[in-house]
Design a protein around this motif. Structure first.
Motif, PDB file in Angstrom:
ATOM      1  N   SER A  83     -27.240  -5.185 -13.586  1.00 54.04           N
ATOM      2  CA  SER A  83     -28.329  -5.531 -14.677  1.00 54.04           C
ATOM      3  C   SER A  83     -27.543  -6.091 -15.881  1.00 54.04           C
ATOM      4  N   GLY A  84     -28.189  -6.257 -16.892  1.00 57.96           N
ATOM      5  CA  GLY A  84     -27.678  -6.568 -18.215  1.00 57.96           C
ATOM      6  C   GLY A  84     -26.401  -7.864 -18.241  1.00 57.96           C
ATOM      7  N   ASP A  85     -25.478  -7.273 -18.552  1.00 61.52           N
ATOM      8  CA  ASP A  85     -24.381  -8.211 -18.816  1.00 61.52           C
ATOM      9  C   ASP A  85     -23.607  -8.606 -17.397  1.00 61.52           C
ATOM     10  N   LYS A  86     -23.874  -7.485 -16.495  1.00 60.97           N
ATOM     11  CA  LYS A  86     -23.253  -7.405 -15.027  1.00 60.97           C
ATOM     12  C   LYS A  86     -24.054  -8.475 -14.241  1.00 60.97           C
ATOM     13  N   ALA A  87     -25.186  -8.911 -14.451  1.00 52.85           N
ATOM     14  CA  ALA A  87     -26.183  -9.643 -13.671  1.00 52.85           C
ATOM     15  C   ALA A  87     -25.987 -11.109 -14.037  1.00 52.85           C
ATOM     16  N   THR A  88     -24.721 -11.560 -13.647  1.00 57.57           N
ATOM     17  CA  THR A  88     -24.311 -13.093 -13.823  1.00 57.57           C
ATOM     18  C   THR A  88     -24.739 -13.661 -12.396  1.00 57.57           C
ATOM     19  N   GLN A  89     -24.537 -15.079 -12.476  1.00 56.22           N
ATOM     20  CA  GLN A  89     -24.731 -15.833 -11.350  1.00 56.22           C
ATOM     21  C   GLN A  89     -23.771 -15.336 -10.033  1.00 56.22           C
ATOM     22  N   THR A  90     -22.595 -15.360 -10.734  1.00 48.50           N
ATOM     23  CA  THR A  90     -21.428 -14.833  -9.638  1.00 48.50           C
ATOM     24  C   THR A  90     -21.583 -13.590  -9.346  1.00 48.50           C
ATOM     25  N   GLY A  91     -21.959 -12.761 -10.147  1.00 50.43           N
ATOM     26  CA  GLY A  91     -22.320 -11.173  -9.710  1.00 50.43           C
ATOM     27  C   GLY A  91     -23.208 -11.215  -8.681  1.00 50.43           C
ATOM     28  N   ALA A  92     -24.541 -12.228  -9.039  1.00 46.75           N
ATOM     29  CA  ALA A  92     -25.595 -11.724  -7.983  1.00 46.75           C
ATOM     30  C   ALA A  92     -25.227 -12.336  -6.587  1.00 46.75           C
ATOM     31  N   LEU A  93     -24.365 -13.561  -6.714  1.00 42.74           N
ATOM     32  CA  LEU A  93     -24.083 -14.102  -5.160  1.00 42.74           C
ATOM     33  C   LEU A  93     -23.076 -13.185  -4.661  1.00 42.74           C
ATOM     34  N   GLU A  94     -22.289 -12.493  -5.061  1.00 39.61           N
ATOM     35  CA  GLU A  94     -21.439 -11.349  -4.521  1.00 39.61           C
ATOM     36  C   GLU A  94     -22.278 -10.229  -3.963  1.00 39.61           C
ATOM     37  N   ALA A  95     -23.403  -9.861  -4.958  1.00 37.63           N
ATOM     38  CA  ALA A  95     -24.171  -8.918  -4.459  1.00 37.63           C
ATOM     39  C   ALA A  95     -24.947  -9.277  -3.016  1.00 37.63           C
TER      40      ALA A  95
END
Length: 1129
Positions: free
Chosen positions: A971-983
């Motif tokens: 969430s927050g700053d970690k919830a980026t497009q790249t981070g979401a795709l990786e998740a």
């Protein structure tokens, strides 16, 4: 010699030479220096290549003993071999000098000048020093002056040839030279190391005779040079000089005889030779000069267009000879573009047309304003873009062509020789755009341009017939679309005048005039009903068919206008024969192989419409033709380009559902299911086939499976770039994409030849699709302008038909609008206020749609209560909450309320039957579970407002996830497009709480709001999530479909399922994030209750959602509760 030299030697360094030229003018392989100390011994420097400024660098050193001879001679010689030398070469210059004369130079470099050659004195730079003699005086470096016969005869022959070339004798001297060279050749058989050199000397002598008008020996010369080249393979030091000699001979032969094969061979030789010629060498300087490569390029560019493979090969060679920056590059590229276009016109390969346009753009980009041929290149590119528009229907091409024609017209103002042609070209492009977009400004402007073009082309001038015909076409079009009555008679008059100018039946363009006159007469017949007009119109089209060969692309128009003529007569004078003839020409036009897909698709759609209007038996054939043509049209397009193509044709959007409706009305329910699936799966079919599981194939042929997998990945990776806004970039990407597709299709064809794989990735049959219903019936809801129905597909037996006799497509569209309005209004009232309007709508859905379906499920299929059912809605049905259908009434014959749909069955949605089948095929027996909760309460700029309840929702989710499951909080700053795709890629279960935005213009750009940039549907579809099982999309508009293609379900939830998640929960409309937590909590409580051996089971999702929405009735308003849907397994 004086005794003063005793015990001393002279060290001579040959530093370099300049102003060196060969007296005979023959191209040397290299230059060397010979120092002769007596008549028997000489020292030779290395053979060095002559530079472009006639300079040679040696740096070779020799130690000489003065007591051998009182004087020495220094010679500059041209060698015609870099490898083994035959003879001593040709003398460039010779000087005799005393030893004292050498030592007077004080150990400093000095120049030694030789007698002039053509007014220029060759010169050597030397350096001399006196050194103490040693035991080894360097004599072993000296060679014997070759006194063998072949060397002597070669040298004599060269001397005689040089005298002939310099005008010191007549033809008899040339004959003497050739006699000597022939003697040498006789002494050097094929296996002799000097055979190639001997061949070359004789050939060169014969060529000189040819050049000096002794035409006897050119063919012998080229044959000898070819033989010599064959003896000097790639890598041989003398191959470059052999290439040069043969090229020069062929150029001379072409200059006299103009035989295309000679200049083609010259181009091939130059293409090989240029890379072998080092920069700044004399050889390269001559090769690229006006009598070498430059001549070859100019000669090739003057050849007529040849669309054969050999002709295109020649054009590519010529282009390779004049790289970017060369003055001939634009012309060579233009010639290549024209040649490839000619092949397209002959063979119909659209790859050729794409490449022609790519080259045309490059030519235009190289020719700035003011460049002499820019206007020609502009028009060539515009013509090709219009041609591609005719075949593919891409409006970007047409708009670009109009822009190019505008610029070309400005470069050919009034009074210019080709002003009328530029007016005509722009008029045709505007007319084409009007035919697609119906902008009145376009047709009026086109008509005006055609009038000006006709006025600029007075009687007697070429192409006046074309100017007359094009103005007539514009007037006919304006009359048919805008009912401008004055235009029709003028158009007929213009057509007749144009035909008078084309009296010869064999004129290649006459059929176009026949088409226009036929169109005009058909239109007039519709007004006046004069039989002679329609009879003449039919006769004109039949005459055009006689004039055109069977595969000519324009036969399509003969069939099209002949069909129009028969239909016109049928409408006024009904006769079954005319209707049958019209249908026959519909069939011929839509199946004509050399016409582009866009035109054929339009005709097939019209065929389907008219067969519906006149209830003709060919309707099913017409629909099948439409779907097959469209599938072929978009088969090599990316997802983005597919959708653009789907929206380009009037009527294409509703085609699959109308086809299914037609099949139902003809009692062919199985075909109705096939039609619905084939058409609605268009948008997903490309992407889905790239992700087809290959386990079965791997068990039979691992290499083929791996090859297909690799190509599928390449295709998937290549999709993004095809949507570039830069047309040149997009075209190049599309061409690359098509090349990959051709390779992919070749592999698929190979797979289909394997036993048991004959229908690999082909459109599924009903039997294939019936597999989708093995765990519960699939209900396809069809909303067509012709009928509204449902087809129930069960695991066995025939499909069941459920008619909705009181419902029309208009009724459903109104229901859809009412739902949208009521949902908006409900959001503004208090949660305790009654939802009367929504209840009325849900009751209507129950009574008119779902109750008849439930009756069939219970009565005919005997489906037990609380069973799973899968809903596959189309068109307007996709925006209606079918799962929430409810009577909201009390039982008339017993206590209690009437049950609703979800009391009977647990509902799940699917975009297509194939999607459900694909999801089941990817089910795994056991995967270690992992859970990612992704939330974004403060999305990036422009992506939406803050969501206050996101963090608490994620904590709520975490609380219910079983403790043994790996949990990731993003969430927050970690919830980026790249981070979401990786998740999404690395977890089996995902909960996503954020804003969701549906893009109705570009559905593949529908997105979830993240911190830095959105996570789009295309991102999700391209994301590989092999272990994915379940996703909960707690977001706005996550499941709303594509308005422009109502029969395609393109939305975020379906995209998640496609990317690998077998089971997905989404929302049909905006859900309040503060209220959503109640549904979320109820869902996960039921989902993780009573786990079997602690295993999380995503197939329980539909049941858990059903339980959750029932449990929160008192906490969550009706419109929020029914917004949640389940998709997948």
């Amino acid at each position: 010699m004086t005794s003063s030299w005793e015990g001393q030697s002279i060290r001579l360094e040959v530093v370099g030479g300049k102003k060196i030229s060969v007296p005979s003018g023959r191209m040397p392989a290299g230059i060397y220096v010979s120092v002769n100390v007596n008549s028997k011994k000489c020292w030779k420097s290395a053979v060095r290549v002559l530079s472009s400024d006639s300079f040679v660098v040696w740096g070779d050193t020799v130690t000489l003993s003065p007591d051998v001879s009182p004087r020495l001679s220094v010679e500059i010689r041209a060698s015609f071999e870099l490898g083994r030398m035959l003879g001593r070469g040709e003398l460039v210059g010779k000087l005799e000098i005393s030893w004292e004369g050498l030592l007077d130079r004080d150990d400093e470099p000095f120049d030694l000048s030789f007698p002039p050659i053509r007014g220029v004195c060759p010169c050597l730079t030397l350096k001399v020093a006196s050194v103490t003699a040693c035991a080894n005086d360097g004599s072993r470096l000296f060679e014997s002056i070759d006194d063998c016969r072949i060397a002597r005869d070669t040298d004599v022959g060269r001397i005689r040839l040089s005298e002939y070339i310099r005008g010191k004798g007549g033809v008899h001297i040339l004959d003497d030279a050739m006699n000597y060279f022939e003697l040498v050749l006789d002494q050097c058989p094929v296996d002799h190391p000097d055979h190639a050199a001997a061949l070359t000397n004789l050939a060169w002598a014969r060529l000189q005779g040819y050049i000096h008008k002794d035409l006897r020996g050119i063919y012998i010369a080229t044959s000898l040079l070819c033989d010599a080249l064959a003896l000097r393979p790639r890598g041989h030091p003398d191959r470059p000089i052999s290439l040069y000699y043969l090229t020069e001979a062929l150029i001379w032969r072409y200059s006299y005889h103009a035989t295309t094969v000679d200049i083609f061979k010259s181009a091939q030789l130059c293409y090989e030779l240029l890379p072998l010629c080092s920069e700044d060498t004399y050889l390269r300087n001559i090769v690229i000069g006006k009598n070498g490569v430059d001549y070859v390029i100019r000669a090739c560019n003057n050849l007529p267009v040849d669309a054969s493979d050999e002709g295109i090969c020649l054009r590519r060679l010529v282009l390779g000879l004049c790289p970017l920056g060369n003055q001939h590059n634009p012309g060579a590229l233009d010639k290549l573009a024209k040649t490839i276009k000619a092949r397209f016109q002959q063979c119909g390969s659209f790859d050729d047309l794409d490449q022609n346009i790519q080259f045309g753009r490059e030519v235009v980009s190289m020719c700035p304003e003011g460049y002499p041929n820019r206007v020609t290149y502009l028009i060539n590119l515009a013509v090709s873009l219009c041609r591609r528009f005719d075949h593919r229907g891409n409006f970007h091409d047409l708009d670009e062509a109009i822009s190019l024609y505008e610029e070309a017209l400005s470069l050919r103002p009034v009074g210019h020789e080709y002003h009328d042609a530029s007016l005509d070209g722009l008029g045709r492009a505007l007319l084409a755009r009007f035919n697609e977009c119906s902008d009145i400004d376009d047709i009026n402007r086109a008509t005006g341009l055609f009038r000006k073009a006709l006025a600029s082309c007075p009687p007697g001038r070429p192409n006046r017939d074309t100017r007359l015909n094009n103005l007539a076409a514009a007037l006919i079009t304006r009359h048919d679309k805008l009912h401008a009555s004055d235009d029709l008679d003028e158009a007929i008059d213009l057509c007749r005048k144009s035909l008078l100018l084309l009296k010869q039946d064999e004129h290649p363009e006459r059929h176009k005039n026949l088409f226009n006159l036929s169109m005009a007469l058909c239109s007039r017949f519709a007004q006046t009903r004069k039989n002679e007009d329609i009879e003449e119109a039919i006769g004109l089209c039949q005459h055009s068919l006689v004039a055109l060969p069977p595969l000519h692309p324009d036969r399509y128009f003969s069939y099209k206008w002949l069909k129009d003529a028969y239909l016109s007569r049928y409408r006024i004078l009904p006769n079954a024969v005319d209707l049958s003839l019209a249908v026959g020409n519909f069939r011929l036009a839509s199946k004509h192989p050399t016409q582009g897909f866009p035109e054929r698709i339009k005709e097939a759609i019209q065929w389907a419409r008219q067969s519906e209007v006149y209830e003709h038996e060919s309707a099913l054939e017409a629909y099948q033709t439409c779907l097959d043509l469209f599938d072929n049209h978009v088969a090599r397009s990316s997802i983005i380009l597919r959708r653009n193509a789907a929206t380009a044709f009037d009527g294409a959007q509703s085609l699959p559902i109308n086809a299914a409706s037609c099949a139902i009305r003809r009692n062919d329910l199985q075909r109705g299911v096939e039609f619905e699936e084939q058409g609605r799966d268009q948008q997903w079919s490309l992407a889905s086939r790239l992700k087809t599981p290959l386990d079965d194939l791997k068990s039979v042929n691992i290499p083929l499976a791996d090859k297909l997998s690799e190509l599928s990945k390449c295709l998937s990776d290549a999709q993004n770039s095809t949507g570039s806004t830069d047309r040149a970039v997009a075209d190049r990407a599309a061409m690359a994409y098509k090349r990959l597709t051709v390779q992919w299709e070749a592999v698929v064809a190979e797979i289909r030849n394997l036993q048991g794989f004959s229908r690999f990735l082909l459109p599924p049959s009903y039997e294939d699709l019936q597999v989708a219903a093995r765990r519960g019936p699939v209900i396809i809801l069809i909303a067509s302008e012709y009928s509204c129905n449902a087809i129930i597909v069960s695991a066995s037996g025939q499909p069941h038909h459920v008619p909705f006799p009181s419902l029309t497509l208009t009724d459903l569209e109104m229901l859809k609008k009412h739902f949208a309005s009521v949902i908006r209004d409900s959001a503004r009232i208090g949660s305790k206020e009654p939802r009367t309007a929504l209840i009325v709508l849900l009751r209507t859905i129950w009574d008119e749609v779902m109750l008849p379906i439930v009756n069939v499920l219970q009565r005919d299929l005997k489906l037990p209560s609380r069973s799973r059912i899968w809903l596959c809605p189309t068109a307007a049905f996709t925006s209606i909450p079918l799962h929430a259908a409810h009577p909201f009434r009390m039982n008339a014959d017993r206590p209690g309320r009437e049950p609703c749909l979800e009391d009977f069955y647990i509902c799940t949605y699917i975009p297509t039957l194939s999607a459900l089948i694909r999801a089941r095929r990817t089910m795994t027996t056991h995967v270690t579970p992992s859970f990612a909760a992704i939330g974004q309460d403060r999305p990036g700029a422009g992506q939406g407002t803050a969501l206050a309840a996101v963090d608490s929702e994620l904590e709520l989710v975490h609380k219910h996830v079983p403790p043994g499951v790996k949990f990731t909080h993003l969430s927050g700053d970690k919830a980026t497009q790249t981070g979401a795709l990786e998740a999404l890629r690395s977890n089996t279960w995902v909960h996503l709480a954020c804003h969701g935005k549906q893009d109705s213009e570009h559905p593949s750009n529908s997105r979830f709001a993240m911190r830095n940039k959105p996570l789009t549907l295309l991102d999700i579809m391209e994301n590989d999530a092999p272990q994915a099982e379940f996703a909960f999309l707690s977001a706005c508009h996550a499941s709303y479909g594509d308005e422009k293609i109502p029969d395609e379900v393109i939305h975020l939830a379906a995209g998640m399922q496609f990317s690998g998640f077998k089971s997905v929960i989404g929302t049909l409309w905006e859900v309040d994030d503060a209220i959503a937590k109640h549904v979320v909590e109820g869902f996960y409580e039921n989902m993780f209750k009573n786990l079997d051996q602690g295993v999380m089971d995503y197939t329980k999702a539909a049941w858990a959602l059903n339980k959750a929405t029932y449990a929160v009735k008192k906490k969550v308003p009706l419109e929020q509760r029914v917004g949640y849907i389940h998709i997948g397994l």
